[in-house]
Design a protein around this motif. Structure first.
Motif, mmCIF file in Angstrom:
data_model
loop_
_atom_site.group_PDB
_atom_site.id
_atom_site.type_symbol
_atom_site.label_atom_id
_atom_site.label_comp_id
_atom_site.label_asym_id
_atom_site.label_seq_id
_atom_site.Cartn_x
_atom_site.Cartn_y
_atom_site.Cartn_z
ATOM 1 N N THR B 18 0.828 -1.196 0.000
ATOM 2 C CA THR B 18 0.000 0.000 0.000
ATOM 3 C C THR B 18 0.870 1.257 0.000
ATOM 4 O OG1 THR B 18 -1.673 -1.239 1.171
ATOM 5 C CG2 THR B 18 -1.927 1.132 1.148
ATOM 6 N N THR B 38 -4.688 -3.942 4.617
ATOM 7 C CA THR B 38 -5.553 -3.864 3.443
ATOM 8 C C THR B 38 -6.426 -5.113 3.382
ATOM 9 O OG1 THR B 38 -3.746 -2.756 2.326
ATOM 10 C CG2 THR B 38 -5.551 -3.507 0.949
ATOM 11 N N ASP B 58 -4.177 -2.400 -5.685
ATOM 12 C CA ASP B 58 -3.602 -2.773 -4.390
ATOM 13 C C ASP B 58 -4.444 -3.908 -3.823
ATOM 14 O OD1 ASP B 58 -2.059 -2.754 -2.122
ATOM 15 O OD2 ASP B 58 -3.241 -1.203 -1.122
#
Ligand SMILES: Nc1nc2c(ncn2[C@@H]2O[C@H](COP(=O)(O)OP(=O)(O)OP(=O)(O)O)[C@@H](O)[C@H]2O)c(=O)[nH]1
Ligand SMILES: [Mg+2]
Lengths: 75, 696
Positions: B18, B38, B58
């Protein structure tokens, strides 16, 4: 050969074998494989969970999992 | 003509995917020093050269392509489904230089899928301190790929990475490992049955089905019939595959990776011996919490009073200088006090996020997971539940999403259900103002009563979460395997930029989010409070004058205003619900504030501020207005009993529509959020009732 759960604080050991059906695949992928070195860095109260260093990876597992990983002490 | 490339960011948890994504796209997705930050797919664009745009995706971190939790399965589903619109043209596997060996496992798997893969070795800034040296050309040769050595912290290597991405065509997509060598016969059969498919992909689909439940794959070939091995046999083969990959990786690293043990410091182990010590670890954890609550309270007192006074001043400036009329009244009695009721909490919100992001960035969060696992297990939760429970002090919504990396469905569901009991930042304003009004000054063992009360409120929220979790564990009959494996990341000195950014973003979104709501609500409230139906409202002055002919003009005005308010639209509405809340010690104005705060808890104070301003425009601070509000029987409305009962109500009630929506999304059914709403409201009502009755 003793289960990892009986390894004492600060002792060095080498993984001999694992009971594959009882431990998660993730653990194997993180390096819990026969031949790799393992040390205990810290134990929580009642020795559960355990904080280990396996082959450069620092990880925590529960005692119930550690019972199925067998290690050999190295002096 | 411009081209676009889909580029997936893959890699182990906590390797800086990230961070890299943010550097490349200029976005600011959440970064933190613990695995599992994430949990969703996020996209962003970066211009690579004049004609090429990169669509970066991502993804949650995974240790391998074999997933064992919801967040990880997002990755597998993307990589196995060529028809997915985000299917990558190219993959970047982000590796942490300190743990290259384990990171390369995933790299070899992704490469074997036939996707062009670039290896990005991140955290290059750590190499010197850890005594690591790398021979990149040899590594590129043996891994048959291109390598970028970057540090997102020091912003090095990003331009080289962009160049490698543009030249991705030259990367070989030949597999590194022959998967069929782990069981010749089995893979021969598989190949014969599905001759035109990638054999490694088939194998992944089979193992995925066996170990985690069927993945969604409308267009991937249906091979569920091809189940010639038991689960246990498949797992054995997977272990064999893993060993084979590690053998290959060890061989590669022997040639080009050196670590100088002497210059490597083992600071982390020393720190860990203390921070997660059986006794000291817990003591330190609770001390940190104590300090946080104390400072949230005491540090923000001065700026809060300052802001409160500023808004008063603004109100009086508006009403004195603007031409009098409806608009001026709306501004000075409705909008300004309403907004003031939000802005006043900026200092506290900022401090809360400051502490949370420091905890997350240093790596301490994972230590708390370790410390709490055994304790939480008794209540049917996992150590990993502590992250939602702690990050729930910011907001329940991201907290509920962060449960995605809990492997066991039962533990995850229970965590989702009890997370709303954690005191979120939206409750903080309500607590802060009520504590300031009803809790006396004074100290106990050096801690102020006010700070202790705040800590108590956080604590009962947490204890209620545990209690309910325990009941749910005993009553829900869901069977799912529970295991617990977590990596403990290295300690890091928090990056001031990251911390400042988090505090800024979160505070901004608090003000904007709540600001919009309170703007709408305060206009509506002001209208409803300034007009009313029937004689009582329109003839208020005459009625009061007749009733109290002996009073002075000033008193008559006060009485008239409050009589008018009582008979305005909002007063009529409020008084119709008053019987329900009287047993809890509230009056109808609080009732209205409870209703409006269903949109967002933090508008509670703004609502009261608007109502009180309409009633009495003597330009006092919100706090003083609340402290001087009188009940029908002549006593103070906000006293210890009613104030505490109100705080308890806010502690337990499910007053947030967005949380309900996210629970619906994460559990895929309305059953759970509606159950939460119903149950938590009843619980809150009942306990507040008891509190008020006992204290008064
Ligand atoms: N020293 C150093 N730290 C870095 C670097 N890049 C990222 N970090 C830190 O590494 C931690 C993890 O970063 P993230 O970007 O959240 O990692 P991630 O791979 O997205 O993690 P998950 O989403 O949990 O899989 C953070 O504390 C970052 O500040 C770097 O180049 N050098
Ligand atoms: Mg991330």
């Amino acid at each position: 050969m003793i289960p990892l759960s009986q390894l004492k604080f600060g002792e060095n050991a080498c993984i001999e074998s694992t009971e594959i059906d009882k431990i998660p695949l993730k653990l194997i992928e993180m390096g819990c494989l026969p031949g790799n070195f393992v040390t205990i860095i810290q134990k929580a109260p009642f020795d559960d969970p355990l904080y280990l260093k396996v082959d450069e990876t620092h990880l925590a597992i529960r005692k119930e999992t550690a019972k199925f990983i067998f290690v050999k002490l190295i002096k | 003509m411009s081209k676009s490339l889909n580029i997936a960011l893959l890699g182990n948890p906590n390797t800086g995917k990230t961070s890299l994504f943010n550097s490349l796209t200029g976005l600011s997705q959440k970064v933190g020093n613990y695995p599992g930050v994430t949990v969703e797919k996020k996209e962003g664009v970066c211009k690579l050269d004049r004609t090429t745009e990169g669509y970066f995706i991502d993804l949650p971190g995974t240790y391998s392509i074999n997933s064992s939790s919801i967040d990880e399965s997002i990755v597998v589903e993307l990589l196995l489904n060529k028809n997915n619109k985000d299917y990558p043209d190219l993959a970047l596997v982000i590796a942490d230089v300190e743990n290259l060996k384990r990171n390369l496992l995933l790299f070899t798997q992704v490469k074997d899928l036939g996707i062009p893969t670039i290896l990005v070795i991140n955290m290059a800034d750590q190499m010197k301190r850890k005594g690591i040296s790398l021979d990149i050309p040899i590594l590129e040769q043996t891994l048959e790929t291109k390598i970028a050595l970057v540090s997102t912290r020091e912003n090095t290597g990003l331009d080289e990475l962009k160049k490698l991405i543009l030249d991705y065509g030259i990367i070989s997509n030949k597999p590194l490992i022959q998967i069929n060598s782990i069981d010749k016969k089995y893979f021969e059969n598989l190949e014969n049955a599905f001759p035109r498919q990638s054999i490694y992909k088939l194998w992944l689909i089979i193992t995925q089905d066996a170990n985690f439940g069927a993945i969604q794959r409308t267009l991937i070939s249906d091979i569920s019939k091809f189940q010639t091995k038991s689960k246990s046999e498949i797992k054995r083969l997977q272990q064999k595959e893993t060993i084979k990959r590690y053998q290959f990786i060890n061989g590669v690293l022997k040639k080009c990776f050196q670590i100088d043990k002497a210059s490597a410091t083992d600071f982390r182990s020393k720190l860990d011996r203390v921070l997660i010590h059986k006794f000291w670890g817990y003591l330190i954890f609770f001390s940190i919490l104590m300090i946080i609550f104390q400072s949230i309270f005491s540090w923000s007192e001065v700026p809060m009073d300052f802001i409160d006074n500023c808004f008063n001043y603004l109100s009086s400036v508006a009403s004195n200088n603007l031409p009098s009329g409806v608009f001026t009244d709306l501004l000075s009695e409705g909008i300004i006090p309403g907004l003031g009721g939000i802005v006043i909490f900026i200092p506290q919100i900022a401090f809360l996020f400051l502490f949370l992001s420091i905890l997350e960035e240093t790596g301490y969060m994972s230590r708390v997971v370790f410390l709490m696992d055994r304790g939480l297990r008794r209540f049917g939760l996992s150590g990993k539940s502590i992250i939602p429970l702690i990050s729930g002090t910011a907001c329940a919504i991201p907290a509920i999403m962060s449960t995605r990396n809990i492997e066991s469905w039962k533990e995850r569901l229970i965590t989702i259900l009890v997370t709303p009991f954690t005191t979120c930042s939206a409750r903080l304003p309500v607590y802060a103002i009520l504590i300031a009004v009803v809790i006396p000054d004074g100290y106990f063992l050096g801690f102020s009563y006010k700070g202790l009360m705040l800590m108590f409120l956080y604590l009962i929220g947490f204890l209620m979460a545990l209690g309910i979790a325990w009941i749910l564990t005993k009553t829900l009959s869901i069977h799912s395997k529970s295991y617990f494996v977590i990596e403990l990341p290295n300690y890091k000195i928090p990056l001031i930029k990251n911390v400042a950014l988090t505090v800024w973003e979160k505070t901004k979104s608090f003000v904007e989010g709540a600001g919009k709501i309170i703007l709408a609500i305060s206009i509506l409230l002001w209208i409803l409070a300034s007009y009313g139906p029937g004689e009582n409202f329109n003839q208020a002055e005459n009625i009061i004058q007749k009733k109290y002919p002996e009073l002075a003009e000033k008193e008559i005005e006060l009485k008239t205003n409050s009589f008018k308010l009582q008979n305005s639209y909002v007063g009529v509405l409020g008084r119709s619900i008053e019987p329900i809340i009287t047993p809890l010690g509230y009056d109808w104005k609080i009732g209205i504030a409870i209703i409006t705060s269903f949109a967002a808890r933090e508008v509670f104070v703004g609502t009261l501020a608007t109502i009180y301003s309409v009633q009495n425009d003597d330009n006092d601070t919100i706090k003083n207005k609340m402290a001087s509000e009188i009940r029908k029987d002549g006593k103070l409305l906000f006293n210890l009993a009613s104030g505490t009962s109100l705080m308890i109500f806010y502690a337990f009630a499910m007053q947030c529509m967005s949380t309900l929506a996210v629970v619906k999304k994460e559990t895929n059914s309305w059953k759970w959020p509606l159950g939460q709403l119903f149950f938590m409201t009843i619980l809150a009502y009942f306990i507040s009732f008891l509190t008020y009755q006992i204290l008064s």
